[in-house]
Design a protein around this motif. Structure first.
Motif, mmCIF file in Angstrom:
data_model
loop_
_atom_site.group_PDB
_atom_site.id
_atom_site.type_symbol
_atom_site.label_atom_id
_atom_site.label_comp_id
_atom_site.label_asym_id
_atom_site.label_seq_id
_atom_site.Cartn_x
_atom_site.Cartn_y
_atom_site.Cartn_z
ATOM 1 N N LEU A 39 16.172 51.812 -18.124
ATOM 2 C CA LEU A 39 15.515 53.110 -17.960
ATOM 3 C C LEU A 39 16.359 54.269 -18.480
ATOM 4 N N ASN A 40 17.678 54.106 -18.448
ATOM 5 C CA ASN A 40 18.563 55.227 -18.769
ATOM 6 C C ASN A 40 19.215 55.154 -20.133
ATOM 7 N N PHE A 41 18.932 54.104 -20.880
ATOM 8 C CA PHE A 41 19.472 54.042 -22.232
ATOM 9 C C PHE A 41 18.881 55.166 -23.062
ATOM 10 N N GLY A 42 19.746 55.869 -23.777
ATOM 11 C CA GLY A 42 19.289 56.965 -24.600
ATOM 12 C C GLY A 42 19.360 58.303 -23.900
ATOM 13 N N SER A 43 19.417 58.315 -22.566
ATOM 14 C CA SER A 43 19.449 59.587 -21.839
ATOM 15 C C SER A 43 20.796 59.891 -21.222
#
Length: 238
Positions: free
Chosen positions: A155-159
Motif C-alpha cells: 500500500l505504501n510503495f511509491g508514497s
C-alpha cells in the motif's frame, strides 16, 4: 503457566484502545491513514514557552500538509482474536513510531542501518524505519498477520520514498533461531521463508525493535529467548 481457562481464551475478541469508539461489528479489514507533518525539519523549528515546555503547533483539519510530511496507509482490523492481535494497531506501536521519527529527525543514527522488528504486526514501525535504513525485516507469526503486513508494504510503495529493502518474514519465537530456509521448507510454506543470505543479514542487524509484545508468560519467555539468541550472533546490536 497459563490456566486452562486462559488457554481457551484465544477465540475471545479483543479491541485495542486505539480503536475505542469504533463499532465492534466492523472488524475490518479497514485502511487508516496516519499523517506526519514536518518530520524532516522538526529539529530546526522547536519552540518553547517561558517555562521551557515544548510548544506543539496543532494542524487544523483544512490546513495544508507540510511539504516534508508523509502519510502512511495501514490496513488493520478493529477487533481480533488474541492469537491475531497483530492485525490491530496498538498504542505502543504508535509510541515506538513516534520515537523512531524523533530519533531520525534529531540525528543520523538510524540512517543506513539494518533493522529487524520482532512481532511487527501491521508493520507501521518498520515502514517508517524504511525511510532511513538500508534493510528492514518485518517479522511475525501466522499467515493472516504476515499477509496483512505484506499488504501494508504494498500500500505504501511509491508514497514513503523507501530507501530500504523490506522483507516480510515468518519468525516463530517458539522455534530455534535460525529459522528454516526456503530450501528446507515445503513449497506451500515458502512465501515468508528466509534465504541463507537473509538470515546472515538479520544476524548482522544493528537495531532490533519491538512494541507491545508482552502479554503472555509463555510468549514473553519465548520472546526473550529469541532476543538473547539474536543479540549474541553477528554484529553488535541495540
Amino acid at each position: 503457566m497459563e490456566s486452562e481457562e486462559e488457554k481457551g481464551g484465544d477465540d475471545e475478541e479483543v479491541m485495542s484502545e486505539v480503536h475505542l469508539g469504533c463499532p465492534p461489528s466492523f472488524s475490518g479489514p479497514y485502511i487508516s491513514v496516519f499523517t506526519v507533518s514536518g518530520i524532516l525539519d522538526v529539529a530546526r523549528n522547536l519552540e518553547f514557552d517561558a517555562d521551557g515546555d515544548l510548544l506543539l503547533p496543532r494542524r487544523t483539519t483544512n490546513a495544508p500538509h507540510s511539504r516534508d510530511g508523509l502519510s502512511v496507509k495501514i490496513q488493520h482490523n478493529i477487533t481480533s482474536s488474541i492469537s491475531n492481535v497483530g492485525l490491530q494497531v496498538w498504542k505502543a506501536e504508535l509510541l515506538l513510531s513516534d520515537f523512531i521519527l524523533h530519533r531520525a529527525s534529531c540525528s543520523s543514527q538510524l540512517h543506513g542501518v539494518t533493522a529487524l522488528e520482532l512481532g511487527a504486526g501491521t508493520g507501521l514501525v518498520g515502514l517508517l524505519l524504511a525511510r532511513f535504513a538500508n534493510t528492514v525485516f518485518l517479522t511475525d507469526h501466522g499467515t493472516e498477520i504476515l499477509d496483512n503486513c505484506a499488504k501494508n508494504v504494498q500500500l505504501n510503495f511509491g508514497s514513503l520514498n523507501y530507501q530500504a529493502k523490506i522483507y516480510v518474514r515468518e519468525l516463530d519465537w517458539f522455534n530455534c533461531w535460525p529459522p528454516k530456509t526456503k530450501i528446507e521448507e515445503a513449497p506451500c510454506t515458502q512465501k515468508y521463508s528466509w534465504t541463507s543470505r537473509e538470515i546472515e543479514d538479520a544476524e548482522n542487524a544493528s537495531l532490533l525493535v519491538a512494541a507491545d509484545v508482552i502479554y503472555s508468560d509463555e510468549l514473553t519467555d519465548a520472546f526473550f529467548s529469541t532476543l538473547e539468541t539474536l543479540m549474541s550472533r553477528g554484529s553488535t546490536k541495540v
